[in-house]
Motif scaffolding. Structure first.
Motif, PDB file in Angstrom:
ATOM      1  N   ALA A  55       0.828  -1.429  -0.114  1.00 28.86           N
ATOM      2  CA  ALA A  55       0.113  -0.039  -0.164  1.00 28.86           C
ATOM      3  C   ALA A  55       0.834   1.340   0.200  1.00 28.86           C
ATOM      4  O   ALA A  55       0.511   2.415  -0.690  1.00 28.86           O
ATOM      5  CB  ALA A  55      -0.847   0.002   1.104  1.00 28.86           C
TER       6      ALA A  55
ATOM      7  N   ARG B 200       1.844   5.846   8.241  1.00 30.26           N
ATOM      8  CA  ARG B 200       2.346   5.507   6.675  1.00 30.26           C
ATOM      9  C   ARG B 200       3.783   5.963   6.599  1.00 30.26           C
ATOM     10  O   ARG B 200       4.612   5.189   6.110  1.00 30.26           O
ATOM     11  CB  ARG B 200       1.223   6.176   5.486  1.00 30.26           C
TER      12      ARG B 200
ATOM     13  N   ARG C 121      -1.919  -3.698  -4.474  1.00 26.87           N
ATOM     14  CA  ARG C 121      -1.323  -3.222  -3.053  1.00 26.87           C
ATOM     15  C   ARG C 121      -2.184  -3.180  -1.904  1.00 26.87           C
ATOM     16  O   ARG C 121      -2.876  -2.235  -1.510  1.00 26.87           O
ATOM     17  CB  ARG C 121      -0.989  -1.371  -3.516  1.00 26.87           C
ATOM     18  N   PRO C 122      -1.993  -4.177  -1.023  1.00 25.57           N
ATOM     19  CA  PRO C 122      -2.392  -4.332   0.216  1.00 25.57           C
ATOM     20  C   PRO C 122      -1.770  -3.492   1.267  1.00 25.57           C
ATOM     21  O   PRO C 122      -0.719  -3.241   1.149  1.00 25.57           O
ATOM     22  CB  PRO C 122      -2.491  -5.809   0.256  1.00 25.57           C
ATOM     23  N   PRO C 123      -2.546  -3.113   2.448  1.00 27.73           N
ATOM     24  CA  PRO C 123      -2.025  -2.638   3.582  1.00 27.73           C
ATOM     25  C   PRO C 123      -1.237  -3.677   4.563  1.00 27.73           C
ATOM     26  O   PRO C 123      -0.862  -4.965   3.950  1.00 27.73           O
ATOM     27  CB  PRO C 123      -2.903  -1.753   4.274  1.00 27.73           C
TER      28      PRO C 123
ATOM     29  N   SER D  87      -6.080   4.126  -3.733  1.00 25.78           N
ATOM     30  CA  SER D  87      -5.779   3.447  -2.416  1.00 25.78           C
ATOM     31  C   SER D  87      -7.031   3.606  -1.521  1.00 25.78           C
ATOM     32  O   SER D  87      -7.693   5.069  -1.441  1.00 25.78           O
ATOM     33  CB  SER D  87      -4.443   3.872  -1.546  1.00 25.78           C
TER      34      SER D  87
ATOM     35  N   GLY E 185      -5.406  -0.681  -5.131  1.00 27.09           N
ATOM     36  CA  GLY E 185      -5.358  -0.579  -3.911  1.00 27.09           C
ATOM     37  C   GLY E 185      -6.517  -1.451  -3.023  1.00 27.09           C
ATOM     38  O   GLY E 185      -7.683  -1.213  -3.711  1.00 27.09           O
TER      39      GLY E 185
ATOM     40  N   ALA F 137      -8.484  -2.956   0.548  1.00 32.22           N
ATOM     41  CA  ALA F 137      -8.326  -3.104   2.085  1.00 32.22           C
ATOM     42  C   ALA F 137      -9.524  -3.050   2.610  1.00 32.22           C
ATOM     43  O   ALA F 137     -10.737  -3.142   1.896  1.00 32.22           O
ATOM     44  CB  ALA F 137      -7.584  -1.868   2.589  1.00 32.22           C
TER      45      ALA F 137
END
Length: 210
Positions: free
Chosen positions: A107, A124, A156-158, A176, A207, A209
């Motif tokens: 992310a 972040r 793009r994961p967290p 995101s 993104g 989540a």
């Protein structure tokens, strides 16, 4: 579909293999150590390959509909591995004429949502500083993928968690999710499989989540 999965013994990779088999796909799992792959079942072909050697990788991708990769550093000392190994995969795919590629990134490499507050931005920044070598590796990997001839998607994961698949998460193509702080590895796999046939995600960073 005929799918090839790299990083198949990792947390996301094993979930991709498991869910793909459950959905009836034919799966080739590329591994260094077959004993570490816990998934079994009809439709699974396990291939041991040296991911520093394009020639050994080519048979694993030849004739496949898509390639999904969970390759990446397990710790900061492994930084650089995502770029090196993905470069081999890209070379093999381009030689064999296989176009669809989906990879896991992170992310912090995507754009920060405007809706994020000071706390989210601060977290972040801290995470990016602590894991700067890993993120530099992933950034270099993304750049190589973007220059390739593949129909790529960078997911793009967290922060990743070990949770059962829910299928309930937010997806932002080219951006995101606001305040996206975590996602289960099983749902990363679920999202990647769902995106495999989605033309809206081609040549995009996505993104995801909770």
């Amino acid at each position: 579909m005929k799918l090839t999965v790299f990083g198949a013994t990792g947390g996301v990779g094993q979930e991709i293999v498991r869910q793909a088999l459950r959905a009836g796909h034919q799966v080739t799992a590329v591994v260094r150590d077959p004993a570490r792959l816990e998934v079994t079942g009809p439709g699974l072909d396990v291939v041991r390959a040296d991911l520093t050697d394009e020639e050994t990788v080519r048979p694993a991708v030849a004739g496949r509909d898509a390639v999904l990769s969970g390759l990446g550093a397990r710790s900061r000392k492994d930084a650089g591995i995502a770029t090196r190994l993905t470069r081999t995969v890209l070379g093999a795919m381009e030689t064999e004429g296989v176009r669809r590629l989906l990879v896991v990134s992170a992310a912090p490499l995507g754009p920060a949502p405007e809706q994020d507050g000071p706390l989210d931005r601060a977290v972040r920044g801290v995470v990016s500083a602590v894991f700067k070598d890993i993120y530099a590796d992933l950034r270099a990997m993304e750049e190589e993928i973007a220059r390739s001839a593949t129909d790529w998607t960078v997911v793009r994961p967290p922060r990743l968690q070990d949770r059962p698949v829910t299928g309930k998460y937010r997806v932002v193509v080219g951006g995101s999710p606001a305040k996206g702080r975590s996602l289960g590895r099983a749902d990363v796999a679920h999202a990647m499989l769902a995106m495999t046939g989605d033309p809206a995600t081609v040549k995009q960073g996505v993104g995801i989540a909770y």
